[in-house]
Write an enzyme that holds these catalytic residues in place. Structure first.
Site, PDB file in Angstrom:
ATOM      1  N   HIS A 104       7.432   5.430   1.289  1.00 57.51           N
ATOM      2  CA  HIS A 104       8.092   4.243   0.736  1.00 57.51           C
ATOM      3  C   HIS A 104       8.896   4.606  -0.514  1.00 57.51           C
ATOM      4  O   HIS A 104      10.024   4.144  -0.711  1.00 57.51           O
ATOM      5  CB  HIS A 104       7.057   3.180   0.342  1.00 57.51           C
ATOM      6  CG  HIS A 104       6.205   2.685   1.471  1.00 57.51           C
ATOM      7  ND1 HIS A 104       4.839   2.833   1.480  1.00 57.51           N
ATOM      8  CD2 HIS A 104       6.505   2.028   2.605  1.00 57.51           C
ATOM      9  CE1 HIS A 104       4.337   2.287   2.578  1.00 57.51           C
ATOM     10  NE2 HIS A 104       5.328   1.796   3.280  1.00 57.51           N
TER      11      HIS A 104
ATOM     12  N   VAL B  31       8.763  11.154   5.790  1.00 59.20           N
ATOM     13  CA  VAL B  31       8.103  11.949   4.747  1.00 59.20           C
ATOM     14  C   VAL B  31       6.698  12.290   5.242  1.00 59.20           C
ATOM     15  O   VAL B  31       5.982  11.417   5.750  1.00 59.20           O
ATOM     16  CB  VAL B  31       8.045  11.156   3.422  1.00 59.20           C
ATOM     17  CG1 VAL B  31       7.332  11.956   2.337  1.00 59.20           C
ATOM     18  CG2 VAL B  31       9.451  10.784   2.975  1.00 59.20           C
TER      19      VAL B  31
ATOM     20  N   SER C 191       0.480   4.024   5.558  1.00 61.19           N
ATOM     21  CA  SER C 191      -0.558   3.230   4.877  1.00 61.19           C
ATOM     22  C   SER C 191      -1.831   3.214   5.715  1.00 61.19           C
ATOM     23  O   SER C 191      -2.931   3.048   5.190  1.00 61.19           O
ATOM     24  CB  SER C 191      -0.080   1.793   4.672  1.00 61.19           C
ATOM     25  OG  SER C 191       1.168   1.780   4.032  1.00 61.19           O
TER      26      SER C 191
ATOM     27  N   TYR D 261       0.869  -1.183   0.000  1.00 59.09           N
ATOM     28  CA  TYR D 261       0.000   0.000   0.000  1.00 59.09           C
ATOM     29  C   TYR D 261       0.901   1.227   0.000  1.00 59.09           C
ATOM     30  O   TYR D 261       0.845   2.092   0.866  1.00 59.09           O
ATOM     31  CB  TYR D 261      -0.983  -0.009   1.169  1.00 59.09           C
ATOM     32  CG  TYR D 261      -2.308   0.617   0.760  1.00 59.09           C
ATOM     33  CD1 TYR D 261      -3.127  -0.020  -0.163  1.00 59.09           C
ATOM     34  CD2 TYR D 261      -2.700   1.848   1.245  1.00 59.09           C
ATOM     35  CE1 TYR D 261      -4.306   0.559  -0.583  1.00 59.09           C
ATOM     36  CE2 TYR D 261      -3.886   2.441   0.832  1.00 59.09           C
ATOM     37  CZ  TYR D 261      -4.682   1.786  -0.081  1.00 59.09           C
ATOM     38  OH  TYR D 261      -5.851   2.361  -0.504  1.00 59.09           O
TER      39      TYR D 261
ATOM     40  N   GLY E  47      12.631   3.656   7.406  1.00 64.57           N
ATOM     41  CA  GLY E  47      12.180   5.007   7.729  1.00 64.57           C
ATOM     42  C   GLY E  47      12.323   5.318   9.208  1.00 64.57           C
ATOM     43  O   GLY E  47      12.014   4.481  10.064  1.00 64.57           O
TER      44      GLY E  47
ATOM     45  N   GLN F 189       4.233 -10.313  12.878  1.00 65.71           N
ATOM     46  CA  GLN F 189       4.402  -9.059  13.610  1.00 65.71           C
ATOM     47  C   GLN F 189       3.080  -8.403  13.993  1.00 65.71           C
ATOM     48  O   GLN F 189       3.070  -7.287  14.501  1.00 65.71           O
ATOM     49  CB  GLN F 189       5.288  -8.079  12.821  1.00 65.71           C
ATOM     50  CG  GLN F 189       4.673  -7.519  11.563  1.00 65.71           C
ATOM     51  CD  GLN F 189       5.710  -6.792  10.716  1.00 65.71           C
ATOM     52  OE1 GLN F 189       6.638  -7.386  10.186  1.00 65.71           O
ATOM     53  NE2 GLN F 189       5.556  -5.475  10.596  1.00 65.71           N
TER      54      GLN F 189
ATOM     55  N   GLU G 108       4.357   7.943  -0.698  1.00 69.74           N
ATOM     56  CA  GLU G 108       5.594   8.684  -0.979  1.00 69.74           C
ATOM     57  C   GLU G 108       6.710   8.400   0.020  1.00 69.74           C
ATOM     58  O   GLU G 108       7.886   8.558  -0.310  1.00 69.74           O
ATOM     59  CB  GLU G 108       5.314  10.189  -0.996  1.00 69.74           C
ATOM     60  CG  GLU G 108       4.825  10.699  -2.321  1.00 69.74           C
ATOM     61  CD  GLU G 108       4.375  12.143  -2.194  1.00 69.74           C
ATOM     62  OE1 GLU G 108       5.139  12.970  -1.674  1.00 69.74           O
ATOM     63  OE2 GLU G 108       3.235  12.432  -2.603  1.00 69.74           O
TER      64      GLU G 108
HETATM   65  P1  AMP Z   1       5.620  -0.328   6.243  1.00 65.70           P
HETATM   66  O1  AMP Z   1       5.143  -0.729   4.898  1.00 65.70           O
HETATM   67  O2  AMP Z   1       4.686   0.573   6.982  1.00 65.70           O
HETATM   68  O3  AMP Z   1       6.120  -1.494   7.052  1.00 65.70           O
HETATM   69  O4  AMP Z   1       6.903   0.594   5.990  1.00 65.70           O
HETATM   70  C1  AMP Z   1       7.983   0.130   5.229  1.00 65.70           C
HETATM   71  C2  AMP Z   1       9.149   1.056   5.401  1.00 65.70           C
HETATM   72  O5  AMP Z   1       8.778   2.369   4.987  1.00 65.70           O
HETATM   73  C3  AMP Z   1       9.616   1.173   6.869  1.00 65.70           C
HETATM   74  O6  AMP Z   1      11.022   1.257   6.908  1.00 65.70           O
HETATM   75  C4  AMP Z   1       8.983   2.465   7.305  1.00 65.70           C
HETATM   76  O7  AMP Z   1       9.678   3.089   8.373  1.00 65.70           O
HETATM   77  C5  AMP Z   1       9.090   3.280   6.030  1.00 65.70           C
HETATM   78  N1  AMP Z   1       8.121   4.371   6.067  1.00 65.70           N
HETATM   79  C6  AMP Z   1       6.782   4.277   6.306  1.00 65.70           C
HETATM   80  N2  AMP Z   1       6.226   5.496   6.315  1.00 65.70           N
HETATM   81  C7  AMP Z   1       7.224   6.386   6.090  1.00 65.70           C
HETATM   82  C8  AMP Z   1       7.289   7.805   5.982  1.00 65.70           C
HETATM   83  N3  AMP Z   1       6.199   8.560   6.136  1.00 65.70           N
HETATM   84  N4  AMP Z   1       8.494   8.375   5.751  1.00 65.70           N
HETATM   85  C9  AMP Z   1       9.607   7.613   5.606  1.00 65.70           C
HETATM   86  N5  AMP Z   1       9.606   6.264   5.678  1.00 65.70           N
HETATM   87  C10 AMP Z   1       8.440   5.662   5.924  1.00 65.70           C
END
Ligand code: AMP
Length: 282
Positions: free
Chosen positions: A37, A176, A186, A32, A147, A61, A35
């Protein structure tokens, strides 16, 4: 961009690329894509010969009452975002491909988990460490991008990489944000219109704390109280935690000094949002 669903096929292909001296950048996600990601993928694109993205909603998790089943999924849209961000290989395994019927070995994280999201989500970081151990071994990246929005996750992965001697450089990327300051996530799609308006106040509360610190405030409890007051008076969200810790050690402190993190989690009706700010007190 090529999509793989087989761990063995991806592993074999990437081993061949590595033997040709190609560097590999890796971004782990649950899909999902937004920006935030894309920023990770674009940074990986600039710094590596090959970029690998995984999309996997990892059941290990998620707690029993969490949103594993309903976590938003949209592969077609994600494939577009990934291709536009310069991803070469997308790994999109099934739960069966990753764990078979039952995982026979899992990783247990020993420290930095009894606070922040770890306290609210027992077993969460064990699940993250287990799936990343598998992804790291399948992909063998030179650099892995995560992130800072998930600051505790970065601290835990730093420990995983060091303790298990993965020859991987961990790159932590700034959060971001939407135009009004809300950290992109997401899970923001779960917010109602009025909650979405209120959600910007989470970042505002962090900015207010940073301003107070800049003006000389050094008492952790005062900073926490200031943030709580801001969130409670500007939103209908329920505070899970507001903490001020040393970073990356994640140890509580009374007087602010060194590298600190101010982290918060707030529950709205269908979404639990997190945000944080790290400050070097010098
Ligand atoms: P997720 O799909 O939520 O597990 O996130 C995958 C990766 O994207 C992780 O390393 C998160 O920390 C990073 N991430 C999610 N949201 C953001 C954001 N707003 N800014 C920067 N990195 C992000």
């Amino acid at each position: 961009m090529k999509t793989y669903t087989s761990a063995g096929e991806l592993q074999q292909m990437l081993r061949e690329e590595k033997s040709n001296q190609k560097s590999i950048g890796y971004v782990a996600t649950m899909g999902y894509l937004h920006e935030g990601h894309a920023t990770l993928m674009e940074k990986a694109r600039k710094e590596n010969d090959i970029v690998v993205l995984s999309i996997f909603v990892n059941p290990l998790q998620f707690g029993p009452n969490e949103d594993f089943e309903t976590y938003p999924r949209d592969l077609v849209r994600d494939e577009n975002v990934a291709a536009n961000a310069g991803v070469d290989f997308l790994f999109y395994p099934t739960v069966q491909e990753m764990y078979g019927e039952e995982p026979s070995v899992t990783v247990v994280v020993q420290s930095r988990t009894d606070c922040l999201c770890g306290r609210q989500r027992p077993g969460h970081f064990d699940g993250v460490a287990t799936v990343l151990t598998k992804f790291f071994n399948i992909i063998l990246p030179d650099r892995a991008y995560f992130g800072k929005k998930d600051a505790q996750q970065v601290a835990v992965i730093d420990g995983l990489i060091k303790d298990f001697n993965f020859p991987i450089q961990l790159i932590a990327v700034d959060t971001v944000r939407e135009e009004d300051g809300l950290a992109k996530s997401s899970r923001n799609v779960y917010l109602s219109d009025s909650e979405r308006m209120e959600a910007k106040e989470l970042y505002q509360s962090l900015l207010r704390a940073a301003k107070a610190i800049d003006s000389g405030e050094s008492n952790a409890e005062t900073v926490r109280a200031l943030i709580k007051e801001h969130i409670e008076s500007h939103t209908h969200g329920v505070i899970d935690y507001v903490e001020v810790y040393q970073y990356p050690e994640l140890k509580p402190l009374e007087t602010l000094s060194g590298n600190i993190i101010i982290a918060l989690a707030v529950k709205f009706k269908h979404a639990r949002l997190i945000d944080n700010m790290t400050i070097n007190m010098k």
